[in-house]
Design a protein around this motif. Structure first.
Motif, PDB file in Angstrom:
ATOM      1  N   VAL A 194      17.075  59.317  41.491  1.00  0.00           N
ATOM      2  CA  VAL A 194      16.185  58.639  40.548  1.00  0.00           C
ATOM      3  C   VAL A 194      15.657  59.740  39.629  1.00  0.00           C
ATOM      4  N   PHE A 195      15.999  59.640  38.345  1.00  0.00           N
ATOM      5  CA  PHE A 195      15.713  60.713  37.411  1.00  0.00           C
ATOM      6  C   PHE A 195      14.831  60.216  36.271  1.00  0.00           C
ATOM      7  N   SER A 196      13.770  60.969  35.980  1.00  0.00           N
ATOM      8  CA  SER A 196      12.844  60.535  34.932  1.00  0.00           C
ATOM      9  C   SER A 196      12.530  61.637  33.919  1.00  0.00           C
ATOM     10  N   SER A 197      13.302  62.718  33.953  1.00  0.00           N
ATOM     11  CA  SER A 197      13.096  63.778  32.959  1.00  0.00           C
ATOM     12  C   SER A 197      14.425  64.459  32.664  1.00  0.00           C
ATOM     13  N   LEU A 198      14.488  65.100  31.512  1.00  0.00           N
ATOM     14  CA  LEU A 198      15.705  65.840  31.159  1.00  0.00           C
ATOM     15  C   LEU A 198      15.986  66.945  32.171  1.00  0.00           C
ATOM     16  N   GLN A 199      14.931  67.569  32.712  1.00  0.00           N
ATOM     17  CA  GLN A 199      15.135  68.624  33.705  1.00  0.00           C
ATOM     18  C   GLN A 199      15.741  68.045  34.979  1.00  0.00           C
ATOM     19  N   ASN A 200      15.267  66.873  35.414  1.00  0.00           N
ATOM     20  CA  ASN A 200      15.867  66.203  36.590  1.00  0.00           C
ATOM     21  C   ASN A 200      17.344  65.929  36.353  1.00  0.00           C
ATOM     22  N   ILE A 201      17.656  65.442  35.163  1.00  0.00           N
ATOM     23  CA  ILE A 201      19.041  65.106  34.816  1.00  0.00           C
ATOM     24  C   ILE A 201      19.884  66.372  34.757  1.00  0.00           C
ATOM     25  N   ARG A 202      19.356  67.427  34.145  1.00  0.00           N
ATOM     26  CA  ARG A 202      20.059  68.716  34.067  1.00  0.00           C
ATOM     27  C   ARG A 202      20.385  69.212  35.483  1.00  0.00           C
ATOM     28  N   ASP A 203      19.407  69.167  36.363  1.00  0.00           N
ATOM     29  CA  ASP A 203      19.620  69.639  37.731  1.00  0.00           C
ATOM     30  C   ASP A 203      20.686  68.804  38.444  1.00  0.00           C
ATOM     31  N   ALA A 204      20.665  67.486  38.233  1.00  0.00           N
ATOM     32  CA  ALA A 204      21.652  66.600  38.871  1.00  0.00           C
ATOM     33  C   ALA A 204      23.060  66.904  38.357  1.00  0.00           C
ATOM     34  N   TYR A 244      30.700  64.863  30.130  1.00  0.00           N
ATOM     35  CA  TYR A 244      30.586  64.953  31.586  1.00  0.00           C
ATOM     36  C   TYR A 244      31.903  65.439  32.181  1.00  0.00           C
ATOM     37  N   SER A 245      33.012  64.890  31.719  1.00  0.00           N
ATOM     38  CA  SER A 245      34.309  65.303  32.260  1.00  0.00           C
ATOM     39  C   SER A 245      34.612  66.765  31.938  1.00  0.00           C
ATOM     40  N   LYS A 246      34.038  67.282  30.872  1.00  0.00           N
ATOM     41  CA  LYS A 246      34.208  68.697  30.515  1.00  0.00           C
ATOM     42  C   LYS A 246      33.186  69.586  31.232  1.00  0.00           C
ATOM     43  N   SER A 255      24.117  69.705  37.139  1.00  0.00           N
ATOM     44  CA  SER A 255      24.491  71.018  37.672  1.00  0.00           C
ATOM     45  C   SER A 255      24.967  70.888  39.117  1.00  0.00           C
ATOM     46  N   ARG A 256      24.292  70.067  39.911  1.00  0.00           N
ATOM     47  CA  ARG A 256      24.742  69.827  41.293  1.00  0.00           C
ATOM     48  C   ARG A 256      26.111  69.149  41.306  1.00  0.00           C
ATOM     49  N   ASP A 257      26.284  68.138  40.440  1.00  0.00           N
ATOM     50  CA  ASP A 257      27.582  67.455  40.362  1.00  0.00           C
ATOM     51  C   ASP A 257      28.695  68.453  40.060  1.00  0.00           C
ATOM     52  N   PHE A 258      28.480  69.285  39.053  1.00  0.00           N
ATOM     53  CA  PHE A 258      29.527  70.184  38.602  1.00  0.00           C
ATOM     54  C   PHE A 258      29.768  71.334  39.578  1.00  0.00           C
ATOM     55  N   SER A 274      29.949  70.760  42.764  1.00  0.00           N
ATOM     56  CA  SER A 274      30.738  70.188  43.860  1.00  0.00           C
ATOM     57  C   SER A 274      31.972  69.421  43.388  1.00  0.00           C
ATOM     58  N   MET A 275      32.101  69.206  42.075  1.00  0.00           N
ATOM     59  CA  MET A 275      33.231  68.455  41.528  1.00  0.00           C
ATOM     60  C   MET A 275      33.936  69.288  40.461  1.00  0.00           C
ATOM     61  N   SER A 276      35.243  69.090  40.346  1.00  0.00           N
ATOM     62  CA  SER A 276      35.997  69.744  39.270  1.00  0.00           C
ATOM     63  C   SER A 276      37.122  68.815  38.833  1.00  0.00           C
ATOM     64  N   ASN A 277      37.753  69.177  37.721  1.00  0.00           N
ATOM     65  CA  ASN A 277      38.853  68.377  37.168  1.00  0.00           C
ATOM     66  C   ASN A 277      38.486  66.897  37.059  1.00  0.00           C
ATOM     67  N   ILE A 278      37.338  66.636  36.485  1.00  0.00           N
ATOM     68  CA  ILE A 278      36.828  65.271  36.322  1.00  0.00           C
ATOM     69  C   ILE A 278      37.577  64.603  35.177  1.00  0.00           C
ATOM     70  N   ARG A 279      38.107  63.431  35.446  1.00  0.00           N
ATOM     71  CA  ARG A 279      38.833  62.685  34.418  1.00  0.00           C
ATOM     72  C   ARG A 279      38.495  61.207  34.521  1.00  0.00           C
ATOM     73  N   PHE A 280      38.081  60.638  33.401  1.00  0.00           N
ATOM     74  CA  PHE A 280      37.870  59.195  33.320  1.00  0.00           C
ATOM     75  C   PHE A 280      39.124  58.549  32.760  1.00  0.00           C
ATOM     76  N   GLY A 281      39.461  57.389  33.292  1.00  0.00           N
ATOM     77  CA  GLY A 281      40.588  56.625  32.774  1.00  0.00           C
ATOM     78  C   GLY A 281      40.114  55.668  31.688  1.00  0.00           C
ATOM     79  N   ASP A 282      40.984  54.766  31.317  1.00  0.00           N
ATOM     80  CA  ASP A 282      40.673  53.774  30.291  1.00  0.00           C
ATOM     81  C   ASP A 282      39.646  52.774  30.796  1.00  0.00           C
ATOM     82  N   ILE A 283      38.818  52.320  29.904  1.00  0.00           N
ATOM     83  CA  ILE A 283      37.814  51.310  30.234  1.00  0.00           C
ATOM     84  C   ILE A 283      38.517  50.043  30.720  1.00  0.00           C
ATOM     85  N   ARG A 284      38.076  49.546  31.857  1.00  0.00           N
ATOM     86  CA  ARG A 284      38.621  48.298  32.405  1.00  0.00           C
ATOM     87  C   ARG A 284      37.821  47.094  31.929  1.00  0.00           C
TER      88      ARG A 284
END
Length: 137
Positions: A47-57, A19-21, A59-62, A64-74
């Motif tokens: 609310v997503f119930s198919s791979l196509q729904n997830i793919r579309d979501a 996801y971060s990539k 794609s929308r995220d990416f 509108s977002m860039s340089n996504i970075r997750f930190g260490d698990i808290r």
């Protein structure tokens, strides 16, 4: 040999890394193709119930977002058996949107199933917690 719990957590971490990539196909490879899917996002209309729904979501995220970075698990909790695992994780995320850097926490609750000897996500929920005292019901 790795435990089922460790392997399930590794699948979730690989998914978050993909996801971060902004790699939609690698993200989708983490999901079950033989089970019913149910994912709840952070927005009330996600609310997503198919791979196509997830793919579309994603794609929308990416778009509108860039340089996504997750930190260490808290915080994390993993339970697993032979065919079913649950993974809860909380970790910080930073990303850029509309020319501005954002930082928040994400919490994921994911259910994984054993599919052809591999853990695959079949259900989950993402949330962004509010700071204590900043909301009212």
């Amino acid at each position: 040999m790795k435990s089922n719990s460790q392997t399930a957590l590794e699948v979730v971490l690989r998914f978050l890394n993909s996801y971060s990539k902004e790699d939609v196909e690698a993200c989708l490879s983490a999901f079950s193709t033989t089970r019913e899917l149910m994912l709840l996002g952070t927005n009330d209309n996600e609310v997503f119930s198919s791979l196509q729904n997830i793919r579309d979501a994603f794609s929308r995220d990416f778009a509108s977002m860039s340089n996504i970075r997750f930190g260490d698990i808290r915080h994390s909790h993993v339970e697993s058996g032979d065919t079913l695992a649950t993974v809860l994780v909380e970790l910080p995320i930073t990303f850029e949107t509309e020319g501005k850097q954002e930082q928040t926490l994400f919490r994921y609750a994911l259910t994984l199933v054993s599919e052809n000897g591999n853990w695959k996500i079949c259900a989950g929920m993402a949330s962004v917690p509010f700071s204590a005292g900043t909301y009212s019901f």
